[in-house]
Scaffold this active site. Structure first.
Site, PDB file in Angstrom:
ATOM      1  N   GLY A 189      41.081  23.026  -4.525  1.00 24.03           N
ATOM      2  CA  GLY A 189      39.910  23.607  -3.855  1.00 24.03           C
ATOM      3  C   GLY A 189      38.309  23.176  -4.613  1.00 24.03           C
ATOM      4  NE  ARG A 241      42.216  16.783   3.584  1.00 25.87           N
ATOM      5  CZ  ARG A 241      41.999  17.999   4.008  1.00 25.87           C
ATOM      6  NH1 ARG A 241      41.846  18.599   4.923  1.00 25.87           N
ATOM      7  NH2 ARG A 241      42.259  19.044   2.960  1.00 25.87           N
ATOM      8  CE  LYS A 246      38.582  38.411  -6.644  1.00 26.37           C
ATOM      9  NZ  LYS A 246      39.002  38.941  -5.341  1.00 26.37           N
ATOM     10  N   GLY A 288      45.965  24.022  -1.487  1.00 29.76           N
ATOM     11  CA  GLY A 288      47.142  25.078  -1.614  1.00 29.76           C
ATOM     12  C   GLY A 288      48.282  24.305  -1.958  1.00 29.76           C
TER      13      GLY A 288
HETATM   14  P1  AMP Z   1      38.519  29.697  -7.277  1.00 26.34           P
HETATM   15  O1  AMP Z   1      38.551  29.443  -5.916  1.00 26.34           O
HETATM   16  O2  AMP Z   1      39.295  30.925  -7.893  1.00 26.34           O
HETATM   17  O3  AMP Z   1      38.666  28.152  -8.075  1.00 26.34           O
HETATM   18  O4  AMP Z   1      36.970  30.149  -7.729  1.00 26.34           O
HETATM   19  C1  AMP Z   1      36.057  29.353  -7.446  1.00 26.34           C
HETATM   20  C2  AMP Z   1      34.750  30.195  -7.450  1.00 26.34           C
HETATM   21  O5  AMP Z   1      34.631  30.578  -8.561  1.00 26.34           O
HETATM   22  C3  AMP Z   1      33.357  29.483  -7.247  1.00 26.34           C
HETATM   23  O6  AMP Z   1      32.757  29.889  -5.927  1.00 26.34           O
HETATM   24  C4  AMP Z   1      32.378  29.952  -8.350  1.00 26.34           C
HETATM   25  O7  AMP Z   1      31.163  30.237  -7.891  1.00 26.34           O
HETATM   26  C5  AMP Z   1      33.232  31.263  -8.698  1.00 26.34           C
HETATM   27  N1  AMP Z   1      32.857  31.644 -10.152  1.00 26.34           N
HETATM   28  C6  AMP Z   1      32.640  30.631 -11.121  1.00 26.34           C
HETATM   29  N2  AMP Z   1      32.495  31.201 -12.287  1.00 26.34           N
HETATM   30  C7  AMP Z   1      32.024  32.509 -11.854  1.00 26.34           C
HETATM   31  C8  AMP Z   1      31.657  33.890 -12.637  1.00 26.34           C
HETATM   32  N3  AMP Z   1      31.168  33.642 -14.024  1.00 26.34           N
HETATM   33  N4  AMP Z   1      31.039  34.810 -12.009  1.00 26.34           N
HETATM   34  C9  AMP Z   1      31.390  34.834 -10.541  1.00 26.34           C
HETATM   35  N5  AMP Z   1      31.998  33.780  -9.837  1.00 26.34           N
HETATM   36  C10 AMP Z   1      32.154  32.580 -10.550  1.00 26.34           C
END
Ligand code: AMP
Length: 395
Positions: free
Chosen positions: A353, A35, A197, A376
């Site tokens: 992220g 940064r 999610k 964010g």
């Molecule tokens: P996000 O912050 O929503 O981008 O989510 C990132 C997180 O999703 C990471 O920590 C990954 O380990 C998790 N992730 C990715 N694929 C899977 C999966 N198939 N099952 C569970 N967690 C997952």
């Protein structure tokens, strides 16, 4: 869009909001200086014009003035990166700060103490912003990471500068990269959304369906879509209450002529562990007791094919549990595909992220067109929101 190049800073004091919220170890050594390095071009341009720089930032989430969150810990690092001895003011407003600014000569850089030592900063307090505004002739916002917050230093302070405000090079670059993906990018445009999610990505999906030709959905989100269509997902992560939404997204995509690509095979594990037993199975036939933690080979090939024919690529979210090496291969393969496409002239933006963490961890940082510095802020931009820090400069 007003940027630095619209101003000559000769004999002017620039009040610059930077994002120096860098990670420190227990000895207060900066462990990732990205940064600070990213803010350098803006600072150097102002110094070369014959101006001086007053840098303001937050660090962490202090409760009042806590020494461990003092920006004095990073003064040496900033000096080394800039190649200029940086002065430090032990307060960000009031007499101490005003005196330090008054003493500042052209070519000099002053770093103010942590803005968040005052609750007024995050509260967006107008009086506090007015106090900050006394510390410079021209306001420059170069902090994309906080542009989605209407804080005193990121947004409110701008109202005291009328015409004398602009984006720094970094923030301008962030805005341009997002515009390239969402508005002006060469077709076909591809978005890749992974991560855990559906619920955290839903607004992004809805916003980008109007802007992209292809959408790859991967990671944990996959299984909400698979189950909603009647597939067997075993013990994979799933948001049952989002299944209807998933079907609606598929329907909307069809109407809008967006091609959605979901994994066709997955690496399933009998436990959420790097040492778990694994097997590659059809994405719609995951046995009970097994969970999908990465995409399989066939999916990787299909995704590679899609990536290779697209000219503009946005990547947000890993395709598997990349933190565990056993399940990082799909994410690495995608990184390779995007790097190859970029080499062949596509524009690729990685942001938000965990995909940034993955890109850095696997060494793709220099092989994509742009890696966003804002988590964010990036997600909210992709959701189609106008960020307050950006609107305040455009006003
Ligand atoms: P996000 O912050 O929503 O981008 O989510 C990132 C997180 O999703 C990471 O920590 C990954 O380990 C998790 N992730 C990715 N694929 C899977 C999966 N198939 N099952 C569970 N967690 C997952």
């Amino acid at each position: 869009m007003k940027t630095l190049n619209d101003f000559n800073f000769n004999n002017k004091k620039a009040l610059i909001r930077v994002d120096f919220n860098v990670p420190l170890d227990k000895d207060f050594t900066v462990t990732d200086n990205t940064r600070i390095v990213s803010a350098k071009p803006t600072i150097i341009k102002i110094l070369e014009d014959g101006g001086s720089c007053v840098l303001m930032s937050h660090l962490g989430r202090p409760k009042g003035a806590q020494d461990e969150f003092s920006l004095k810990h990073i003064v040496n690092e900033v000096s080394n990166i800039l190649g200029v001895t940086v002065k430090f003011a032990s307060d960000c407003v009031g007499e101490v700060a005003e005196k330090a600014v008054a003493d500042l000569k052209p070519g000099e850089v002053l770093l103010l103490e942590n803005l968040r030592f005052y609750a007024e900063e995050t509260a967006g307090d107008v009086k506090f912003a007015e106090q900050l505004s006394k510390l410079g002739d021209i306001y420059v916002n170069d902090a994309f990471g906080t542009a989605h917050r209407a804080h005193a230093s990121t947004t409110i302070v701008a109202q005291f500068f009328l015409e004398k405000k602009c984006f720094g090079y970094l923030l301008a670059q962030e805005i341009e990269s997002i515009q390239k993906v969402l508005e002006t990018g060469e077709k076909p445009v591809l978005a890749i959304l992974g991560g855990a999610k559906v619920s955290s990505k839903i607004t992004i999906i809805e916003n980008i369906l109007d802007k992209v030709d292809h959408l790859i959905i991967g990671g944990g989100m996959t299984f909400t879509f698979v189950k909603a269509q009647g597939g067997k997902i075993g013990d994979s992560i799933c948001e049952d209450d989002k299944m209807e939404l998933a079907l609606d997204i598929l329907k909307q995509a069809k109407e809008k002529n967006v091609q959605i690509h979901l994994p066709v095979d997955v690496v399933a594990a009998n436990a959420f562990s790097n040492d778990a037993e694994t097997q590659v199975v059809d994405a719609t036939q995951i046995p009970d007791g097994w969970q999908g933690l990465d995409c399989g080979h066939k999916s990787r090939e299909i995704f590679d094919d899609v990536v290779s024919k697209c000219r503009t690529i946005l990547w947000n979210g890993p395709l598997g549990v990349f933190e565990l090496p056993t399940f990082a291969k799909g994410t690495i393969a995608l990184g390779n595909s995007i790097a190859e496409a970029t080499k062949n002239g596509a524009f690729s933006l990685v942001g938000g992220g965990d995909s940034v963490a993955a890109v850095k961890q696997f060494g793709f940082e220099k092989k994509v067109s742009y890696v966003s510095t804002g988590g964010g802020a990036m997600l909210e931009s992709l959701e189609g929101k106008t960020l307050p820090g950006i609107a305040a400069i455009l006003d």
